[in-house]
Design an enzyme around this catalytic site. Structure first.
Site, PDB file in Angstrom:
ATOM      1  N   LYS A 132     -11.893 -10.977  15.137  1.00 26.09           N
ATOM      2  CA  LYS A 132     -13.255 -11.254  15.580  1.00 26.09           C
ATOM      3  C   LYS A 132     -13.301 -11.839  16.993  1.00 26.09           C
ATOM      4  O   LYS A 132     -14.139 -11.446  17.810  1.00 26.09           O
ATOM      5  CB  LYS A 132     -13.877 -12.240  14.579  1.00 26.09           C
ATOM      6  N   PHE A 143     -11.419 -16.924   4.851  1.00 21.95           N
ATOM      7  CA  PHE A 143     -12.386 -16.153   4.085  1.00 21.95           C
ATOM      8  C   PHE A 143     -12.337 -14.689   4.512  1.00 21.95           C
ATOM      9  O   PHE A 143     -12.383 -14.377   5.684  1.00 21.95           O
ATOM     10  CB  PHE A 143     -13.796 -16.724   4.285  1.00 21.95           C
ATOM     11  N   GLN A 144     -12.223 -13.815   3.557  1.00 19.85           N
ATOM     12  CA  GLN A 144     -12.151 -12.364   3.777  1.00 19.85           C
ATOM     13  C   GLN A 144     -11.000 -11.952   4.680  1.00 19.85           C
ATOM     14  O   GLN A 144     -11.129 -11.058   5.497  1.00 19.85           O
ATOM     15  CB  GLN A 144     -13.484 -11.823   4.296  1.00 19.85           C
ATOM     16  N   GLU A 153     -16.633   1.628   1.062  1.00 20.84           N
ATOM     17  CA  GLU A 153     -15.740   1.956   2.176  1.00 20.84           C
ATOM     18  C   GLU A 153     -14.777   3.096   1.836  1.00 20.84           C
ATOM     19  O   GLU A 153     -14.323   3.807   2.715  1.00 20.84           O
ATOM     20  CB  GLU A 153     -14.969   0.721   2.639  1.00 20.84           C
ATOM     21  N   MET A 163      -7.758  18.024 -16.873  1.00 29.54           N
ATOM     22  CA  MET A 163      -6.367  18.304 -16.527  1.00 29.54           C
ATOM     23  C   MET A 163      -5.423  17.415 -17.339  1.00 29.54           C
ATOM     24  O   MET A 163      -4.358  17.857 -17.765  1.00 29.54           O
ATOM     25  CB  MET A 163      -6.151  18.105 -15.029  1.00 29.54           C
TER      26      MET A 163
END
Ligand SMILES: Cc1ncc(C[n+]2csc(CCOP(=O)(O)OP(=O)(O)O)c2C)c(N)n1
Lengths: 572, 177
Positions: free
Chosen positions: A167, A117-118, A55, A476
């Site tokens: 949802k 959950f999640q 993602e 760097m």
């Protein structure tokens, strides 16, 4: 077209809104909380969903797409880990003012707060790194929130907006109506600068003996490059650009002094230091630009044009602020100045600085160097490619040696400095840019931060040139260790752990090249640019311990500028 | 220097949090912060007491303005205004000091709102410096607990200097959305 009063599901409303916003691509990844949307997506034909591999990749792709086109980039991910994986990209877009809209799935409303959950409080997490965010609590708000999200992201000073979609909201139905106009009573960006301020600025610029235009990303975002070019050319004003402003003015032309700041050119920094009128256009006086604040453009009358009032007087107190869209303000300023100020002496001085300390690197020892590779690229593409860099030394070398001739062509993570930006951002850009080459340039470190997205590029047959400048170091950081941290090369040597990049490229299905020989560079680039049916990868194995010069150490002034590595003999 | 900033905000989920997050994220001080409804149901008023030099206060006001959910931001400092705070202060008493404490309450136009065999609870309202003074006087008796509401403030009279979001003043006056 659908009638406005028909009952639609949340998923239908969602896609209908995206259709009306003329979204062409969604960068996304499915999961439990967005399954309904993906079910509907299966039959959607008016936009293309690009399946990413992580993602974070999706957010950078949306940024790349947005930076290259000026349109809003769109991301769709699931709740919990899907949402938290977007955080770096959102923060990046916030710092660089990139218009993206991120849609995250959320657990059903009645479970919010239950450690379901999640579940992650993504609205809370992203509050300080979004321009605005929304939790859709009722399907009746869905269409108007999406409309507002796109409006907020793309107007004023652009930025990321997140919309959290529980949802149950997406699963319910509602009459669809799309607001014609957006009315947000607390949000009214100022477009036109104050007339008197503009007049006053013009009067001061007319009298300037040593004027300088200091150009930031705002000029590009506002689409003001034409106005800038006219304004500068008519009056022969010298132009220096920030990292995000590169390309706003063609860098192959005399009026361009190149980049200013920490790794800017000697002459650009001298010009800032000695100018009598500094006109800042869509730039924000970032600390990498100013160095020591108190000494920055010390004797100059400072005019600051910006659309975001919070940028004004934040870092440097200016003499004349103008809040407004740079494009409009530039046009009006130009109209006010009918006679170019006489600044021949100033140009002679700038010319002397140019000769005093040019950009240079070792060309005669037969070793391959990044600067050389980038100069070659600049020549071959006539400065017209879209170059997407990562973060580190190679990024600064691109800024110094690639002569950008167009705006929206230098895509880089400036504000946040996010390693791992280049590979996915180049992919996002390549979906939109078809008439010019898209080139991703990364260090060997940063390349490994989002290389999973190579699969996305290969699958979509995007003709991107993925270039790795491999110095076997986190270059760097190594440079800072050498200069400022007692040469303790703590955890920056990658030579023992880097993968075989050619095999890696081949494993993804890309034609892959590697060389450490400067005499091969031409041929490899020619071969690589001939491939147009998919991405290719080139590894340039460059000298390991080179440093970026010049450098003004953090918080210091041009007096402390270092232009070359100290010779051990000079040190004693 | 202390500044009292009055902010009209959307009476909406998350707005309070947005303002607080901005203050902590930017490292601005908050001495007190209160929020409550206004005469318009979907608009709340926040009164924030903050401190800093002029440059910081300018940023505070700008950053508040920048939030999408803020409708109007006014720095009331230096303007004619009414400022009030409410404090509940529970003080221990001994034989003989009870009347003294009640007297203190009277001097500050406070009220006794609770009493038991050890302590007495006073309610005092007024400008924040008056509360400070009362606290100062009560301290020697032994303050058991104290709760202060934070400042609420309104400008006096009609005229305010409008800033960028002044279109809303009309909205708010008419009570329209
Ligand atoms: C996500 C992230 N982690 C750490 C850093 C700190 N950092 C800045 S530059 C750099 C080294 C980059 O090395 P490499 O990608 O090999 O590029 P080079 O500098 O060698 O060109 C690091 C670690 C960062 N900018 N971003």
């Amino acid at each position: 077209m659908r009638s406005n009063n028909q009952k639609l599901s949340g998923a239908d409303i969602f896609f209908e809104c995206l259709r009306r916003e003329k979204v062409e691509y969604i960068f996304g990844y499915p999961g439990g909380a967005v399954l309904k949307l993906y079910e509907r997506l299966y039959d959607v034909d008016f936009l293309k969903h690009i399946l990413v591999r992580h993602e974070q990749g999706a957010t950078h792709m949306a940024e790349g797409y947005a930076k290259a086109t000026g349109k809003v980039g769109v991301v769709l991910v699931t709740s919990g880990p899907g949402a938290t994986n977007t955080v770096t990209g959102i923060a990046d877009a916030y710092m660089d003012s990139v218009p993206i809209v991120v849609f995250t799935g959320q657990v059903p409303s009645h479970l919010i707060g239950n450690d379901a959950f999640q579940e992650a409080d993504i609205v809370g997490i992203t509050r300080p790194i979004t321009k605005h965010n929304f939790l859709v609590r009722d399907i009746k708000e869905l269409a108007s929130i999406i409309r507002k999200a796109f409006y907020i992201a793309s107007t004023g000073r652009p930025g990321p907006v997140l919309v959290d979609l529980p949802k149950d909201v997406v699963n319910s139905v509602c009459e669809f109506s799309y607001p014609e106009k957006v009315e947000i009573r607390g949000y009214k960006p100022t477009l036109y600068g104050h007339q008197n301020q503009i007049k006053k600025a013009a009067d001061i610029i007319k009298k300037a003996k040593k004027p300088l235009l200091y150009v930031g990303g705002g000029v590009i975002m506002s689409g003001g490059e034409r106005e800038l070019r006219l304004f500068a050319k008519e009056n022969k004003f010298p132009v220096t650009m920030t990292l995000q402003g590169l390309g706003a003015y063609p860098m192959n032309e005399d009026l361009s002094l190149g980049m200013l700041g920490m790794h800017g050119t000697y002459w650009a920094n001298q010009a800032v230091n000695n100018c009598d009128v500094l006109v800042s256009l869509g730039a924000r006086f970032d600390d990498r630009v100013t160095g020591k604040i108190e000494a920055f453009a010390l004797n100059a009358y400072k005019i600051h044009v910006d659309i975001d009032p919070t940028c004004i007087d934040k870092n440097v107190v200016v003499d004349l602020p103008i809040v407004g869209d740079v494009k409009h303000v530039l046009a009006e300023l130009a109209a006010e100045i009918n006679e170019p100020p006489k600044i021949d002496e100033w140009w002679k001085q700038i010319q002397r600085w140019r000769e005093e300390c040019p950009l240079k690197y070792e060309k005669n020892d037969g070793k391959l160097r990044s600067e050389f590779v980038i100069e070659k690229l600049s020549e071959k593409t006539k400065g017209e490619a879209v170059i997407v860099t990562d973060v580190g030394q190679h990024q600064m070398w691109v800024a110094q040696y690639y002569k950008f001739t167009n705006p929206r062509s230098h895509l880089t993570s400036g504000g946040l400095g996010t390693m791992g930006f280049s590979v996915p951002a180049a992919i996002g850009a390549a979906f939109a840019i078809k008439d010019r080459p898209v080139i991703s340039i990364s260090g060997d470190g940063g390349f490994q931060m989002n290389m999973q997205e190579l699969a996305t590029a290969v699958y979509n047959k995007l003709p991107i040139k993925f270039i790795i400048i491999n110095n076997s170091f986190l270059g760097m950081v190594r440079q800072w260790q050498e200069l400022f941290h007692a040469e303790k090369y703590s955890f920056t040597d990658l030579s023992a752990s880097n993968p075989n990049f050619v095999k890696l490229g081949e494993a993804f299905g890309m034609k892959s090249f590697s060389t450490n020989n400067p005499f091969d560079v031409d041929d490899i680039l020619d071969e690589a640019f001939a491939v147009n049916d998919g991405p290719i990868l080139i590894e340039f194995k460059v000298v390991k311990e080179d440093m970026v010069f010049p450098i003004i150490p953090s918080g210091q002034t041009i007096k402390e500028m270092m232009t070359k590595r100290l010779d051990p003999k000079e040190m004693v | 220097m202390k500044h009292t900033i009055s902010v009209l905000v959307e009476n909406q989920f998350g707005t309070f949090n947005r303002v607080v997050t901005m203050f902590s994220g930017k490292g601005f001080n908050v001495h007190s912060l209160s929020i409550g409804e206004t005469e318009v149901p979907d608009i709340s008023r926040m009164t924030i007491v903050t401190s800093g030099d002029d440059k910081i206060i300018e940023q505070v006001v700008k950053q508040l303005n920048r939030l999408i959910d803020t409708l109007k931001v006014v720095d009331l400092t230096g303007q004619p205004k009414i400022e009030r705070e409410l404090a509940l202060i529970t003080v221990y008493y001994q034989k003989g000091t009870r009347t003294e404490i009640v007297n203190v309450a009277n001097i500050f136009r406070g009220k006794v709102v609770d009493i038991n065999n050890k302590s007495i609870t006073l309610e005092i309202t007024g400008p924040p410096d008056k509360i400070d003074a009362a606290v100062n006087v009560l301290e020697p008796y032994g303050i058991k607990e104290m709760a202060r509401s934070g400042t609420v403030a309104l400008k006096r009279g009609e005229q305010i200097k409008h800033d960028k979001k002044d279109i809303l003043v009309n909205h708010i006056k008419e009570g329209t959305k």
